[in-house]
Design a protein around this motif. Structure first.
Motif, PDB file in Angstrom:
ATOM      1  N   SER A 137       0.837  -1.188   0.000  1.00 39.61           N
ATOM      2  CA  SER A 137       0.000   0.000   0.000  1.00 39.61           C
ATOM      3  C   SER A 137       0.875   1.241   0.000  1.00 39.61           C
ATOM      4  O   SER A 137       1.758   1.401   0.846  1.00 39.61           O
ATOM      5  CB  SER A 137      -0.901   0.013   1.236  1.00 39.61           C
ATOM      6  OG  SER A 137      -1.554   1.262   1.305  1.00 39.61           O
ATOM      7  N   ASN A 175      -0.688   4.393  -0.443  1.00 40.25           N
ATOM      8  CA  ASN A 175      -1.712   5.433  -0.479  1.00 40.25           C
ATOM      9  C   ASN A 175      -1.158   6.789  -0.076  1.00 40.25           C
ATOM     10  O   ASN A 175      -0.460   6.910   0.927  1.00 40.25           O
ATOM     11  CB  ASN A 175      -2.854   5.092   0.480  1.00 40.25           C
ATOM     12  CG  ASN A 175      -3.606   3.869   0.055  1.00 40.25           C
ATOM     13  OD1 ASN A 175      -3.452   3.421  -1.084  1.00 40.25           O
ATOM     14  ND2 ASN A 175      -4.403   3.308   0.938  1.00 40.25           N
ATOM     15  N   GLN A 218      -2.630  -1.252  -3.225  1.00 41.67           N
ATOM     16  CA  GLN A 218      -3.354  -0.005  -3.033  1.00 41.67           C
ATOM     17  C   GLN A 218      -2.484   1.170  -3.445  1.00 41.67           C
ATOM     18  O   GLN A 218      -1.419   1.391  -2.888  1.00 41.67           O
ATOM     19  CB  GLN A 218      -3.741   0.157  -1.551  1.00 41.67           C
ATOM     20  CG  GLN A 218      -4.487  -1.046  -1.024  1.00 41.67           C
ATOM     21  CD  GLN A 218      -5.412  -0.669   0.114  1.00 41.67           C
ATOM     22  OE1 GLN A 218      -6.316   0.138  -0.052  1.00 41.67           O
ATOM     23  NE2 GLN A 218      -5.165  -1.228   1.270  1.00 41.67           N
ATOM     24  N   GLU A 246      -3.722   4.583  -3.797  1.00 43.47           N
ATOM     25  CA  GLU A 246      -4.701   5.672  -3.784  1.00 43.47           C
ATOM     26  C   GLU A 246      -4.053   7.054  -3.810  1.00 43.47           C
ATOM     27  O   GLU A 246      -3.018   7.272  -3.197  1.00 43.47           O
ATOM     28  CB  GLU A 246      -5.586   5.552  -2.527  1.00 43.47           C
ATOM     29  CG  GLU A 246      -6.424   4.298  -2.547  1.00 43.47           C
ATOM     30  CD  GLU A 246      -7.292   4.140  -1.305  1.00 43.47           C
ATOM     31  OE1 GLU A 246      -7.317   5.060  -0.469  1.00 43.47           O
ATOM     32  OE2 GLU A 246      -7.943   3.084  -1.199  1.00 43.47           O
ATOM     33  N   GLU A 247      -4.695   7.949  -4.506  1.00 38.50           N
ATOM     34  CA  GLU A 247      -4.309   9.364  -4.550  1.00 38.50           C
ATOM     35  C   GLU A 247      -2.931   9.614  -5.129  1.00 38.50           C
ATOM     36  O   GLU A 247      -2.264  10.584  -4.771  1.00 38.50           O
ATOM     37  CB  GLU A 247      -4.423   9.988  -3.153  1.00 38.50           C
ATOM     38  CG  GLU A 247      -5.847   9.923  -2.629  1.00 38.50           C
ATOM     39  CD  GLU A 247      -6.045  10.692  -1.337  1.00 38.50           C
ATOM     40  OE1 GLU A 247      -5.435  11.750  -1.185  1.00 38.50           O
ATOM     41  OE2 GLU A 247      -6.847  10.222  -0.508  1.00 38.50           O
ATOM     42  N   SER A 298      -6.914  -1.018  -5.357  1.00 45.76           N
ATOM     43  CA  SER A 298      -7.509   0.304  -5.283  1.00 45.76           C
ATOM     44  C   SER A 298      -6.673   1.306  -6.066  1.00 45.76           C
ATOM     45  O   SER A 298      -5.480   1.449  -5.837  1.00 45.76           O
ATOM     46  CB  SER A 298      -7.627   0.758  -3.831  1.00 45.76           C
ATOM     47  OG  SER A 298      -8.148   2.072  -3.802  1.00 45.76           O
ATOM     48  N   LYS A 336      -8.083   4.403  -6.371  1.00 45.64           N
ATOM     49  CA  LYS A 336      -8.900   5.553  -6.021  1.00 45.64           C
ATOM     50  C   LYS A 336      -8.159   6.881  -6.195  1.00 45.64           C
ATOM     51  O   LYS A 336      -7.045   7.043  -5.732  1.00 45.64           O
ATOM     52  CB  LYS A 336      -9.306   5.379  -4.551  1.00 45.64           C
ATOM     53  CG  LYS A 336     -10.168   6.447  -3.978  1.00 45.64           C
ATOM     54  CD  LYS A 336     -10.450   6.088  -2.515  1.00 45.64           C
ATOM     55  CE  LYS A 336     -11.221   7.175  -1.816  1.00 45.64           C
ATOM     56  NZ  LYS A 336     -11.468   6.832  -0.415  1.00 45.64           N
ATOM     57  N   ARG A 337      -8.806   7.806  -6.832  1.00 46.41           N
ATOM     58  CA  ARG A 337      -8.297   9.170  -7.016  1.00 46.41           C
ATOM     59  C   ARG A 337      -6.930   9.265  -7.674  1.00 46.41           C
ATOM     60  O   ARG A 337      -6.179  10.193  -7.416  1.00 46.41           O
ATOM     61  CB  ARG A 337      -8.270   9.909  -5.682  1.00 46.41           C
ATOM     62  CG  ARG A 337      -9.649  10.312  -5.265  1.00 46.41           C
ATOM     63  CD  ARG A 337      -9.604  11.401  -4.227  1.00 46.41           C
ATOM     64  NE  ARG A 337     -10.546  11.087  -3.173  1.00 46.41           N
ATOM     65  CZ  ARG A 337     -10.432  11.476  -1.929  1.00 46.41           C
ATOM     66  NH1 ARG A 337      -9.403  12.206  -1.563  1.00 46.41           N
ATOM     67  NH2 ARG A 337     -11.340  11.158  -1.054  1.00 46.41           N
ATOM     68  N   CYS A 338      -6.554   8.292  -8.477  1.00 46.55           N
ATOM     69  CA  CYS A 338      -5.393   8.482  -9.341  1.00 46.55           C
ATOM     70  C   CYS A 338      -5.966   9.164 -10.573  1.00 46.55           C
ATOM     71  O   CYS A 338      -6.235   8.531 -11.604  1.00 46.55           O
ATOM     72  CB  CYS A 338      -4.748   7.152  -9.714  1.00 46.55           C
ATOM     73  SG  CYS A 338      -4.039   6.312  -8.312  1.00 46.55           S
ATOM     74  N   ASN A 391     -11.526  -0.678  -6.524  1.00 49.26           N
ATOM     75  CA  ASN A 391     -11.904   0.699  -6.226  1.00 49.26           C
ATOM     76  C   ASN A 391     -11.433   1.624  -7.344  1.00 49.26           C
ATOM     77  O   ASN A 391     -10.238   1.812  -7.558  1.00 49.26           O
ATOM     78  CB  ASN A 391     -11.280   1.120  -4.886  1.00 49.26           C
ATOM     79  CG  ASN A 391     -11.873   2.417  -4.374  1.00 49.26           C
ATOM     80  OD1 ASN A 391     -12.371   3.235  -5.151  1.00 49.26           O
ATOM     81  ND2 ASN A 391     -11.799   2.612  -3.077  1.00 49.26           N
TER      82      ASN A 391
END
Lengths: 411, 103
Positions: free
Chosen positions: A248, A250, A278, A280-281, A306, A308-310, A334
């Protein structure tokens, strides 16, 4: 508020009633017990009906969910042969409680204390001292523990500690990190850092991780983004990439395509164990690098992913993921806020085991996509569509699939 | 537990195969049971097996569901709401059951 004005007071729930009963019995027992009374913990459980060891962690969950874990109810867990204990909300447990835990649960090997704000220096050292088999420690919010204590703790855990997760404390510093790595680094198999506001020297980590079995790595939300650079990640993955099961990164927003192309792609090559990824962002990552990664590295065991928000990602990356061998195992995906995605991604989404899909704030998602995804992914149980305003109340939702976040469902 | 209502009944079955019949309305107090009864599951027929809960515990749960239904909208000033008794020796198991049923 309307109910208060009507003076209608909510009935207590059955859970509240039970906890109240348990709590009052424990305090009654405590009052009656004399100095020798420390032996009574096992009896408390008998009086309250007894419970199997397997169920103790469920009990912990139920208590935490009701914010009812405190020094009183903690006594239910003492004098047991529990080896692993997970508390999701320890905010009401005082340092005395932790000490009692250390004395009366000598078999503990794994301990996870979330929101453990009252854990102090004395109690942490006490646990290290009194729990000879302790090897896994996961703490969230231990902000009373200072630098000197972390150092002492890692010294005494040297040779024992194999899993260490810590998050949400500003008192865990570069010196603490260095102490952890020096004393326990070569045994660690699992390391997770999240929101540590006083750590900047992440570059120190790679040289100390020696255990070939290392499998879990999380570095999330560094205080200064530039501290977790492509270089740091490259070196880390070079060291531990081959056996990772969980990765991860993130909120390490400084990472660029370089980390994906020269890091993930190179060092996860031949790793067929990765179960959770993961990212994320990571706003600087583009589709080109992820496309290359998913095309080059087969991930047959990936069940959680995940992105998310890439926000720079386009269909190229997600389509390649859905063509990767990961698609057969994938259970949780995600794609939250990937605003550039088109329906193309969802049309080829064909994952036999997918259970949960977060497609919130992906503007192209409409009634048609909901129907297609539902019919092509037979195991899908939950789909999130917050902020997808093209999903209307006319969407046909397959039986067994729950859609949440639809505008028309509000109130 | 006899009720002279005409509403459909639900049968709850405990781990030791004790059966308890309650009105559907009372069962719906539990969000868990509501989803089971309304969803596309076989429980829709009105027979719910709860293999994680023992008979004597389930009996108390059933009592609570009816207690909750009866007094949920009662006005505290006009009516006396009796306390719901929890048998001490059952508190832990009852908590686990209550957690599962979300009541």
């Amino acid at each position: 508020a309307a109910e208060l004005l009507d003076r209608r007071v909510e009935l207590p729930s059955l859970q509240e009633l039970c906890i109240e009963k348990i709590g009052s019995n424990i305090s009654k027992w405590n009052d009656e017990a004399d100095e020798q009374g420390k032996q009574v913990y096992a009896n408390i459980r008998t009086v309250l009906g007894g419970i199997s060891t397997d169920n103790l962690n469920n009990l912990g969950k139920a208590l935490c969910k009701n914010r009812a874990l405190n020094d009183q109810t903690l006594q239910l867990f003492l004098k047991t042969d529990l080896s692993g204990l997970v508390f999701h909300d320890c905010s009401r447990v005082s340092f005395e409680g932790y000490k009692a835990l250390a004395i009366f649960c000598p078999h503990l090997t794994e301990i996870s204390l979330q929101m453990c704000g009252q854990l102090n220096n004395e109690a942490l050292l006490y646990m290290a001292e009194k729990l000879p088999n302790l090897k896994s420690v996961k703490l969230d919010g231990p902000f009373l523990i200072n630098e000197a204590t972390w150092d002492q703790f890692f010294q005494s855990m040297s040779g024992r500690l194999v899993e260490f997760h810590v998050s949400n404390t500003h008192r865990f510093t570069d010196n603490s990190l260095s102490s952890l790595l020096r004393h326990c680094g070569n045994h660690l198999v699992s390391l997770h850092f999240c929101r540590l506001d006083s750590v900047s020297n992440y570059a120190l980590i790679p040289q100390y991780l020696q255990n070939p079995q290392f499998h879990t790595l999380g570095i999330e939300y560094p205080y200064n983004e530039e501290d977790v650079s492509d270089m740091v990640i490259l070196q880390l993955l070079e060291r531990v990439g081959t056996h990772l099961r969980y990765l991860s990164l993130n909120g390490c927003v400084e990472l660029t395509d370089n980390a994906i192309v020269n890091g993930l792609t190179v060092f996860l090559q031949g790793n067929d164990q990765l179960e959770c990824l993961q990212l994320e962002e990571l706003v600087n990552i583009t589709s080109d690098s992820l496309l290359y990664f998913f095309k080059t590295v087969p991930l047959p065991h990936l069940c959680r992913c995940s992105l998310k928000r890439c926000t720079k990602l386009t269909d190229d990356a997600t389509v390649e993921l859905l063509l990767n061998s990961a698609k057969d195992k994938l259970e949780d995906l995600n794609l939250n806020s990937l605003i550039n995605l088109t329906q193309g991604t969802f049309e080829i989404m064909n994952c036999p085991n997918l259970k949960h899909l977060d497609a919130s704030f992906v503007r192209c998602v409409d009634d048609h996509v909901v129907a297609t995804v539902g019919s092509q992914n037979p195991s899908l149980q939950l789909m999130e569509v917050f902020g997808d305003n093209l999903v209307s109340n006319k969407a046909s939702i397959r039986e067994g699939l729950t859609l949440i976040g639809r505008q028309s469902d509000s109130i | 537990m006899e009720e002279e209502d005409i509403k459909p009944n639900v049968t709850l079955v405990s781990s030791d195969n004790m059966e308890y019949s309650i009105s559907k309305e009372a069962a719906m107090v539990s969000p868990t049971l509501r989803v089971m009864l309304e969803g596309p599951f076989k429980e829709k027929s009105g027979r719910v097996e709860l293999p994680g809960i023992e008979g004597n515990v389930l009996a108390r749960v059933v009592d609570y569901l009816q207690y909750n239904l009866q007094y949920k909208f009662a006005n505290k000033d006009q009516e006396d709401i009796p306390e719901f008794e929890i048998p001490t020796e059952m508190a832990l198991e009852l908590l686990l059951a209550a957690d599962y049923l979300n009541v």
